[in-house]
Write a protein that holds these residues in place. Structure first.
Motif, short mmCIF file in Angstrom:
data_model
loop_
_atom_site.label_atom_id
_atom_site.label_comp_id
_atom_site.label_asym_id
_atom_site.label_seq_id
_atom_site.Cartn_x
_atom_site.Cartn_y
_atom_site.Cartn_z
N ILE A 78 -66.88 -34.00 -34.58
CA ILE A 78 -66.47 -35.07 -34.37
C ILE A 78 -65.02 -34.66 -35.05
O ILE A 78 -64.40 -35.47 -34.61
CB ILE A 78 -67.88 -35.89 -35.29
N GLY A 79 -65.44 -34.06 -35.77
CA GLY A 79 -64.11 -34.41 -35.88
C GLY A 79 -62.51 -33.64 -35.70
O GLY A 79 -61.74 -34.42 -35.67
N ALA A 80 -62.56 -32.83 -34.93
CA ALA A 80 -61.76 -31.79 -33.77
C ALA A 80 -62.07 -32.28 -32.67
O ALA A 80 -60.52 -32.52 -32.94
CB ALA A 80 -62.45 -30.37 -34.27
N TRP A 81 -62.51 -33.26 -32.20
CA TRP A 81 -62.72 -33.98 -31.12
C TRP A 81 -61.89 -34.92 -31.39
O TRP A 81 -60.73 -35.55 -30.76
CB TRP A 81 -63.88 -34.76 -30.96
N LYS A 243 -56.07 -27.41 -30.91
CA LYS A 243 -57.57 -28.32 -31.37
C LYS A 243 -56.81 -27.86 -33.09
O LYS A 243 -57.13 -28.32 -34.50
CB LYS A 243 -58.92 -27.32 -31.83
N TRP A 244 -56.15 -26.27 -33.36
CA TRP A 244 -55.74 -26.23 -35.08
C TRP A 244 -54.81 -27.31 -35.03
O TRP A 244 -54.43 -27.84 -36.40
CB TRP A 244 -55.48 -24.53 -34.91
N ILE A 336 -66.74 -45.73 -28.91
CA ILE A 336 -66.56 -45.75 -30.44
C ILE A 336 -65.88 -44.89 -30.78
O ILE A 336 -64.87 -44.86 -31.28
CB ILE A 336 -68.19 -45.37 -31.04
N GLY A 337 -65.38 -43.48 -30.17
CA GLY A 337 -64.90 -42.28 -30.78
C GLY A 337 -63.46 -42.78 -30.13
O GLY A 337 -62.47 -42.17 -30.68
N THR A 338 -62.94 -42.97 -28.85
CA THR A 338 -61.85 -43.41 -28.64
C THR A 338 -61.38 -44.45 -28.33
O THR A 338 -60.16 -44.60 -28.02
CB THR A 338 -62.01 -42.58 -26.92
N VAL A 339 -61.99 -45.31 -28.77
CA VAL A 339 -61.58 -46.65 -29.02
C VAL A 339 -61.89 -47.20 -30.06
O VAL A 339 -60.33 -47.62 -31.21
CB VAL A 339 -61.95 -48.16 -27.64
N LEU A 340 -63.20 -47.89 -30.41
CA LEU A 340 -63.12 -48.78 -32.20
C LEU A 340 -62.16 -47.66 -33.92
O LEU A 340 -62.30 -48.17 -34.33
CB LEU A 340 -64.51 -48.34 -32.46
#
Length: 506
Positions: A78-81, A243-244, A336-340
């Motif tokens: 989730i953090g990297a995404w 990613k890095w 949720i991950g891409t909007v909120l």
């Protein structure tokens, strides 16, 4: 063929800007006036509808559908995404406008509000939240969700045109090559817009820290150097370079935000966040549909319409990129991950940086507004000059913009390569190199044509056709989601019936 057509069209515009910048600037300005006058309302309605659609998909029964097979697991944590989609989505823009936009609205507020008043300060923060909140991320989310849904559930290629397959109007399928070319052109100019303003701010940061002269020569040199860096990163692949770098930049951005929060007017910043969040919620619909039919004002077109066009032009790029890294997530997780989540992060960013700048301007007489009027790209550094550890924070901000520049260019070359090679998730290095050079060429051409104004104008002009494409993608996504949900319900009912039959036989 699509690579040749889209690259040829973009190359023609680049050469036009380099050989006859005044002519290109005049053309874009005339086109801008026509589009904002006749189609500003269209941008407002489309983007608001995308917000509604994103929320409906996330928080309805359709939210449990997975982007992929039932046993697919997410490729990234989730953090990297989140770091990758945030860096690709609006990293450079947040740093550039975090101070400049609230101060600009404070000195030149929306029509009907007196400048440099408490009302103007409140409106400045409210509109900063509005322009960087739910609306832009909903544009990205719907485009990305549409691409991911058809790619991972239907086996379609990673192309914008494949996301319209569920439309009932089959003759539109013949327009697929046109749709893909529009997506490539919109992406190239949208990314170039951010790279252009990124070069301006890097130049200002290097001037503050090291005394590098501010000017077109330095800005073109910055674009050339950073292009070489992001091409090297792009060739290393998504799981390494992007990613890095994205994770590193998210950490730097968080540390810089915390430092300004602690060293700045901490209590006032908490109050700013609280008050502005309430005002944003209560004024949401009015701001979303605001035009000025009875007032001669360009404020809405200069700010809101420009931003909506900017997000639209970035949406095929960001949408394809976040689709590429989102396999295995449910629709609810995706939205949720891409909007909120990024909306909340943006609110915190503007509360800290914009709130600090307004506090310094209003209560301590620090000439932040004067710096914005002289050169928008210096706004952040003018604020840092008035805080403890200002030089250190200016250096950190310059590194932040530099790495966001790299991640945006890195992601863009990957996505442009995918779109121009029939959706190949790992386009050849040669194709990535072509797009990296072309995007850098656009940014250089626009800067030579007229700086930030030329970048904004080109963005609005090239985004309009793709806004129509997004409407088709949204309708297609809705029809496909409803169909797949019904099919899953049928399979579950059949499975339950079969289990009851087996239990009865025992």
């Amino acid at each position: 063929m699509q690579l040749i057509v889209s690259a040829g069209l973009i190359l023609a515009v680049v050469l036009w800007g380099l050989l006859a910048p005044a002519s290109l600037g005049a053309f874009f300005n005339e086109a801008l006036g026509s589009i904002t006058h006749n189609f500003g309302w269209f941008y407002l309605w489309v983007v608001l509808a995308l917000v509604v659609l994103a929320m409906l998909l996330a928080f309805s029964r359709y939210g449990d559908l997975k982007l992929g097979a039932e046993d697919d697991e997410p490729e990234f944590s989730i953090g990297a995404w989140f770091a990758m989609l945030f860096a690709a989505g609006m990293g450079i823009g947040l740093v550039f406008w975090g101070v400049a936009e609230p101060i600009s609205h404070y000195t030149a507020p929306p029509p009907g509000i007196a400048p440099e008043t408490p009302e103007a300060a409140n409106a400045a923060m409210r509109y900063a939240f509005f322009h960087w909140g739910l609306h832009p991320w909903a544009v990205y989310a719907v485009v990305g969700l549409s691409i991911a849904f058809f790619q991972f559930r239907r086996g379609a290629p990673a192309l914008v045109s494949a996301s319209t397959d569920a439309l009932p109007w089959k003759p539109l399928q013949r327009l697929s090559p046109v749709v893909n070319v529009l997506a490539v052109v919109a992406t190239a100019f949208g990314v170039a817009a951010s790279l252009g303003i990124g070069a301006l701010q890097i130049n200002s940061g290097l001037n503050t820290v090291f005394g590098l002269p501010v000017g077109q020569v330095a800005q073109v040199a910055i674009i050339a150097v950073v292009t070489a860096i992001f091409l090297a990163s792009a060739l290393s692949g998504v799981t390494r370079g992007i990613k890095w770098l994205s994770s590193f930049n998210l950490a730097v951005a968080g540390a810089l935000t915390l430092l300004v929060f602690v060293l700045g007017p901490t209590v006032a910043l908490i109050d700013t966040f609280t008050t502005t969040l309430g005002a944003y919620a209560s004024e949401f619909i009015r701001m979303s549909l605001r035009t000025t039919p009875f007032r001669d004002s360009s404020w809405v077109s200069s700010w809101t319409v420009f931003y909506w066009a900017w997000w639209v032009s970035w949406s095929p790029f960001v949408g394809l990129f976040i689709a590429r890294v989102s396999r295995g997530r449910t629709i609810r997780e995706f939205v949720i991950g891409t909007v909120l989540a990024p909306t909340l992060a943006g609110f915190v960013w503007f509360s800290v940086f914009g709130g600090t700048a307004l506090h310094l301007e209003i209560f301590l007489g620090v000439p932040v507004a004067e710096a914005v009027q002289a050169d928008v790209s210096t706004a952040l550094f003018a604020m840092f000059d008035a805080l403890p550890l200002g030089l250190l924070m200016s250096l950190a901000a310059t590194v932040l913009v530099l790495v966001f520049f790299v991640t945006s260019g890195d992601s863009a070359t990957l996505v442009l390569g995918m779109m121009s090679t029939q959706g190949n998730p790992n386009p050849p290095a040669r194709v990535k190199l072509i797009w990296g050079v072309l995007v850098a060429g656009i940014a250089t051409s626009l800067l030579l044509t007229g700086g930030v104004q030329a970048v904004q104008t080109a963005t609005i002009v090239f985004a309009l056709p793709f806004a129509v494409v997004i409407v088709g993608m949204a309708v297609s996504l809705w029809l496909a989601v409803r169909h797949d949900w019904r099919e899953e319900q049928k399979r579950e009912r059949a499975l339950r019936q079969r289990m009851r039959e087996l239990a009865g036989q025992k």
